[in-house]
Design a protein around this motif. Structure first.
Motif, PDB file in Angstrom:
ATOM      1  N   GLY A   5      -3.328   0.067   6.330  1.00  0.00           N
ATOM      2  CA  GLY A   5      -4.384   1.072   6.466  1.00  0.00           C
ATOM      3  C   GLY A   5      -5.450   0.649   7.462  1.00  0.00           C
ATOM      4  N   MET A  27      -5.085   3.140   3.524  1.00  0.00           N
ATOM      5  CA  MET A  27      -4.694   2.075   2.605  1.00  0.00           C
ATOM      6  C   MET A  27      -4.042   2.659   1.350  1.00  0.00           C
ATOM      7  SD  MET A  27      -7.853  -0.609   3.016  1.00  0.00           S
ATOM      8  CE  MET A  27      -7.029  -2.014   2.266  1.00  0.00           C
ATOM      9  N   ALA A  40      -0.830  -2.310   1.863  1.00  0.00           N
ATOM     10  CA  ALA A  40      -2.025  -1.465   1.892  1.00  0.00           C
ATOM     11  C   ALA A  40      -2.897  -1.831   3.090  1.00  0.00           C
ATOM     12  CB  ALA A  40      -2.812  -1.611   0.590  1.00  0.00           C
ATOM     13  N   PHE A  41      -2.823  -3.079   3.521  1.00  0.00           N
ATOM     14  CA  PHE A  41      -3.629  -3.529   4.657  1.00  0.00           C
ATOM     15  C   PHE A  41      -3.196  -2.892   5.975  1.00  0.00           C
ATOM     16  CE2 PHE A  41      -4.674  -6.646   1.466  1.00  0.00           C
ATOM     17  CZ  PHE A  41      -6.042  -6.760   1.631  1.00  0.00           C
TER      18      PHE A  41
END
Length: 161
Positions: free
Chosen positions: A111, A126, A108-109
């Motif tokens: 993002g 994310m 997700a990082f």
């Protein structure tokens, strides 16, 4: 002499896993990079749940695949770092489903990278990367590996010891 056989086997397996990851990622390149991505190759990260000695091949594969990213070295850095973090979590997980959630959280990082490159709003990037990881690893990967783990013969072969 036996130690060299193990080292050679691990080197070959590392190269094979890296190559498979690269091919699986670049074969669907438009879907593997960007704000909305679905990397089927990420299913392979669950191999680290079976044996942590798959980790170097998975990291190398991610690194090489990200060299083909339209986002350049930034994707090589962010993507490889996120994958390495996810693999650390996978190798320390007690359950397969728990292991499958590490790539969702860690990737997700990516993002942040997409936000910095001006590709999309932070939360959207994310969320969409995490959703792609969830679909690839926690849905598809979990289902595949759950079935693989029911086969003792196959599991014996997948363990690199």
């Amino acid at each position: 002499m036996e130690k060299n056989k193990v080292s050679t086997k691990l080197l070959v397996v590392t190269a094979m896993i890296a190559a498979i990851y690269v091919v699986m990622t670049t074969a669907i390149a438009p879907l593997a990079f960007g704000p909305i991505q679905l990397r089927i190759s990420e299913v392979l990260v669950l191999l680290a749940f079976i044996d942590k000695r798959y980790v170097p091949g998975l990291i190398l594969g991610c690194f090489i695949a990200n060299l083909f990213s339209p986002f350049g070295m930034m994707d090589v850095f962010f993507g490889t770092t996120c994958t390495a973090a996810a693999l650390w979590g996978i190798t320390h997980s007690k359950t397969l489903f728990g292991a499958s959630l590490w790539p969702v959280f860690c990737n997700a990082f990516i993002g942040i990278e997409l936000y910095l490159l001006g590709e999309c709003p932070l939360v959207f990037g994310m969320f969409t990367v995490a959703l792609g990881e969830f679909l690839a690893v926690s849905c598809l990967g979990y289902a595949v590996f759950r079935q693989l783990m029911k086969n003792p013969g196959l599991m014996a072969r997948l363990k690199l010891a």
